[in-house]
Design an enzyme around this catalytic site. Structure first.
Site, PDB file in Angstrom:
ATOM      1  N   ASP A 222       0.888  -1.160   0.000  1.00 24.55           N
ATOM      2  CA  ASP A 222       0.000   0.000   0.000  1.00 24.55           C
ATOM      3  C   ASP A 222       0.929   1.213   0.000  1.00 24.55           C
ATOM      4  O   ASP A 222       1.521   1.539   1.020  1.00 24.55           O
ATOM      5  CB  ASP A 222      -0.874  -0.051   1.263  1.00 24.55           C
ATOM      6  CG  ASP A 222      -1.618   1.261   1.538  1.00 24.55           C
ATOM      7  OD1 ASP A 222      -1.640   2.134   0.661  1.00 24.55           O
ATOM      8  OD2 ASP A 222      -2.173   1.387   2.649  1.00 24.55           O
TER       9      ASP A 222
ATOM     10  N   LYS B  71       2.646  11.427  -3.514  1.00 22.75           N
ATOM     11  CA  LYS B  71       1.617  10.726  -4.285  1.00 22.75           C
ATOM     12  C   LYS B  71       0.652  11.716  -4.968  1.00 22.75           C
ATOM     13  O   LYS B  71       0.034  11.399  -5.980  1.00 22.75           O
ATOM     14  CB  LYS B  71       0.850   9.812  -3.337  1.00 22.75           C
ATOM     15  CG  LYS B  71      -0.093   8.833  -3.990  1.00 22.75           C
ATOM     16  CD  LYS B  71      -0.624   7.887  -2.939  1.00 22.75           C
ATOM     17  CE  LYS B  71      -1.705   6.977  -3.440  1.00 22.75           C
ATOM     18  NZ  LYS B  71      -2.134   6.039  -2.378  1.00 22.75           N
TER      19      LYS B  71
ATOM     20  N   GLU C 280      -7.342   0.653  -4.340  1.00 25.00           N
ATOM     21  CA  GLU C 280      -7.330   0.553  -2.876  1.00 25.00           C
ATOM     22  C   GLU C 280      -8.650   0.018  -2.307  1.00 25.00           C
ATOM     23  O   GLU C 280      -8.633  -0.892  -1.465  1.00 25.00           O
ATOM     24  CB  GLU C 280      -6.966   1.911  -2.257  1.00 25.00           C
ATOM     25  CG  GLU C 280      -5.488   2.218  -2.434  1.00 25.00           C
ATOM     26  CD  GLU C 280      -5.136   3.689  -2.300  1.00 25.00           C
ATOM     27  OE1 GLU C 280      -5.990   4.476  -1.860  1.00 25.00           O
ATOM     28  OE2 GLU C 280      -4.000   4.046  -2.641  1.00 25.00           O
TER      29      GLU C 280
ATOM     30  N   ASP D 146     -12.423   5.509   3.996  1.00 28.84           N
ATOM     31  CA  ASP D 146     -10.960   5.588   4.069  1.00 28.84           C
ATOM     32  C   ASP D 146     -10.530   6.997   4.477  1.00 28.84           C
ATOM     33  O   ASP D 146     -10.531   7.919   3.661  1.00 28.84           O
ATOM     34  CB  ASP D 146     -10.376   5.194   2.698  1.00 28.84           C
ATOM     35  CG  ASP D 146      -8.848   5.235   2.679  1.00 28.84           C
ATOM     36  OD1 ASP D 146      -8.237   5.719   3.651  1.00 28.84           O
ATOM     37  OD2 ASP D 146      -8.272   4.785   1.674  1.00 28.84           O
TER      38      ASP D 146
END
Ligand code: AMP
Length: 621
Positions: A9, A71, A172, A194
């Site tokens: 991840d 990211k 994800e 999330d």
């Protein structure tokens, strides 16, 4: 024994590596003994590279040379992230290709986001190697569901730079669903909530018979645990200013310590009702030159007051995702928590109040995505037995063919990866290029579907229509990226494009497209029949015309003039008729005449009609 494949991840704030040991996914601790590795990289003056916790500790002390949340920039053009670049402490610039990069003073050069990702991946790879006692060269890496093709490709490149072959890029929420075991259930709907360090994402997924389908996604790319830390920091700075008159914002070392202490206090308040923030020698009083100390008590109730609006914002996004999926809260079987910020009791309480039940507490929220990646990796290495079909094409994919028709190569709901080739041909004589127009949707006519892109295959040697053979291949890879190739089988010349098969389509749009297809089914069918009948008529007109032209002197004059009359009528019908029966009738007539002419020629020249002429291989483009 098969080589181990690791699941990673690669998160905005933190990254995690996991691997299957027997039937169990195991999260691997890094070199510092921590299961979470901050996705932070820092370069010192001596050009030493620090990754993870040691780098995070330098974030405020050396802001220009410490890259966090890279990211946000991976696979992005600089112009797309100008605003985003203003929010971070390091310099975001454009490289020669216009891609977002970081200008690192200590290195004296630009660093691409892939390189930053690669450093984090390398650290995790090494941790896994130390743990397993073997070399690792393959991985599954997760990305947000909304990542486009370039962001996915750049993530793969980061893997390559780290010495990892990325066998699969996994969404994800799909990974979280795998860790939950959604693939083994039937007709179960889950909502993945999330709430990480810097981003908030909601996904609604449905599982059944080995397939996991994403029903809706929504999110806020600037809502996360860091916002909560900031609230605590602001409160501390304000309290300190009120008590001492000193502004801590001017002192970088103090800020770094405040930031760490705020995050620590927040985490403690997830388990305790009260905590003490204690920072001795936080700064020097400029007026007295005496050291100052910071000491504050913070209660959970006070923290909740500070952050209530942030948590409410996440719930608004949950509501939006449910609306998009046309589901009521009661219809969600389980809420799966992902991300460290879901440990906050207020978050769990809001979820409980809204859904009327506790969130699912199966897997550690920091690790659930990496665990899902490890399960997927186990499937690829053969360690996990079940076949998991984790994704399907949401809509049909095809190309536009002659007459504006959509010819489907890959029907909707096909499990990916998938490859399909079909041969097409030219629509006119001496046509040296064809347009390959890639379409997505359920309507038979091209213009009613979504255009994913087009390209031209040029340099086809001139030949009568129908003779060139153009092989078009659709290849959807496991990452949902569609590669379309067109090849002239005669010359071997080829052209291709890559598109994201679900390119920018929300679940809502997909549903709208499906509904429209249903609504227009009858009328669409008629349109398609007419176009197909006309295409046939066109082909026969062409054949008859050609034979009349080439063999005029060998056919009696009355047959020639009859043929011409029929052709004239047929062309009129072709140009303007909307009646499929009329088109078919006149096609019969053309065929009859062609038969007469052909028969005559055959008798006299022993050449069968059409011989040496056209071979129609597939549909004309
Ligand atoms: P992630 O991006 O999933 O790694 O989440 C990291 C975020 O979760 C950071 O902002 C952490 O401060 C936060 N976090 C981790 N543990 C806790 C906790 N016990 N309570 C509140 N927030 C936490």
């Amino acid at each position: 024994m098969a080589e181990k494949i690791i699941g990673i991840d690669l998160g905005t704030t933190n990254s995690v590596v996991a691997v299957m040991i027997g039937d169990e996914p195991v999260v691997i601790a890094n070199q510092e003994g921590s299961r979470l590795t901050p996705s932070v990289v820092s370069w010192t003056k001596e050009k030493e590279i620090l990754v993870g916790d040691p780098a995070k500790r330098r974030a405020i002390l050396d802001p220009e040379n410490t890259v966090y949340e890279s990211k946000r920039f991976i696979g992005r053009k600089y112009e797309e992230v100008v605003e985003e670049g203003k929010r971070v402490s390091y310099r975001v610039v454009a490289d020669e290709k216009g891609d977002a990069s970081f200008d690192i003073v200590n290195l004296g050069r630009k660093v691409r986001p892939e390189e930053v990702g690669a450093q984090v991946l390398k650290k995790l790879k090494e941790a896994a190697e130390a743990y397993l006692g073997e070399k690792i060269s393959k991985a599954v890496i997760t990305v947000p569901a909304y990542f486009n093709e370039r962001q996915r490709q750049a993530t793969k490149d980061a893997g390559k730079l780290a010495g990892l072959e990325v066998l699969r890029i996994l969404n994800e929420p799909t990974a979280a669903a795998l860790a939950y075991g959604l693939d083994k259930k039937s007709d179960v709907k889950i909502l993945v909530y999330d709430f990480g360090g810097g981003t908030f994402d909601v996904s609604i997924l449905e599982g059944g018979e080995g397939v996991i389908e994403v029903k809706a996604t929504a999110g806020d790319t600037h809502l996360g645990g860091a916002n909560i830390d900031e609230r605590i920091m602001e409160w501390l700075i304000e309290e300190f200013r009120r008590e001492t008159g000193v502004d801590l914002k001017r002192d970088r070392t103090a800020l770094q310590r405040l930031k760490e202490a705020s995050e620590q206090a927040k985490k403690e308040l997830s388990f305790k009702l009260e905590t003490e923030i204690n920072l001795p020698f936080i700064t020097i009083d400029p007026s007295t030159n005496q050291p100052l100390h910071l000491q504050k008590r913070l209660t959970r109730a006070r923290l909740e007051e500070m952050i209530r609006d942030l948590v409410d914002r996440t719930m608004d996004i949950v509501k939006k995702a449910l609306e998009d999926a046309r589901l009521r809260p009661q219809e969600i079987d389980d809420v799966v928590l992902v991300g460290g910020s879901t440990r906050i009791p207020l978050v769990q309480q809001k979820i409980r109040d809204f859904f009327g039940k506790e969130a699912h507490k199966g897997v550690n929220p920091d690790e659930v995505v990496a665990v899902g990646a490890a399960i997927q990796a186990g499937v690829l290495s053969g360690e996990v037995k079940e076949i998991l079909l984790v994704d399907v094409t949401p809509l049909s994919l095809g190309v536009e063919t002659y007459g504006g028709v959509m010819t489907v190569l890959i029907p909707r709901n096909t499990p990916i990866p998938y490859r399909k080739c079909e041969t097409f041909t030219t629509a006119s004589d001496y046509q040296t290029e064809v347009e390959v127009h890639v379409l997505q949707g359920e309507r038979p006519m091209a213009r009613d579907n979504k255009s994913l892109g087009k390209f031209y295959l040029t340099g086809i040697p001139p030949a009568p229509r129908g003779v060139p053979k153009i092989e078009v291949c659709f290849d959807i890879d496991v990452d949902g990226i569609l590669h379309v190739t067109a090849r002239d089988t005669g010359t071997g010349k080829e052209q291709s494009i890559r598109v994201q098969a679900s390119s920018g389509l929300t679940q809502e749009e997909i549903e709208k497209m499906l509904k429209e297809a249903q609504l227009h089914e009858q009328e669409d069918k008629k349109k398609k029949e007419l176009v197909e009948a006309k295409n046939q008529l066109d082909q026969h007109i062409y054949n008859l015309e050609k034979v009349l032209k080439e063999s005029r002197d060998k056919i009696p004059g009355d047959v020639v003039s009859e043929g011409e009359k029929v052709l004239e009528e047929a062309k009129k019908v072709f140009a303007s008729s909307q009646d499929v029966q009329e088109v078919r009738r006149v096609t019969e007539k053309v065929l009859e005449t062609a038969g007469k002419v052909g028969g005559y020629l055959y008798q006299h020249t022993s050449q069968k009609p059409g011989e040496g002429g056209d071979v129609v291989e597939g549909k004309p483009m």
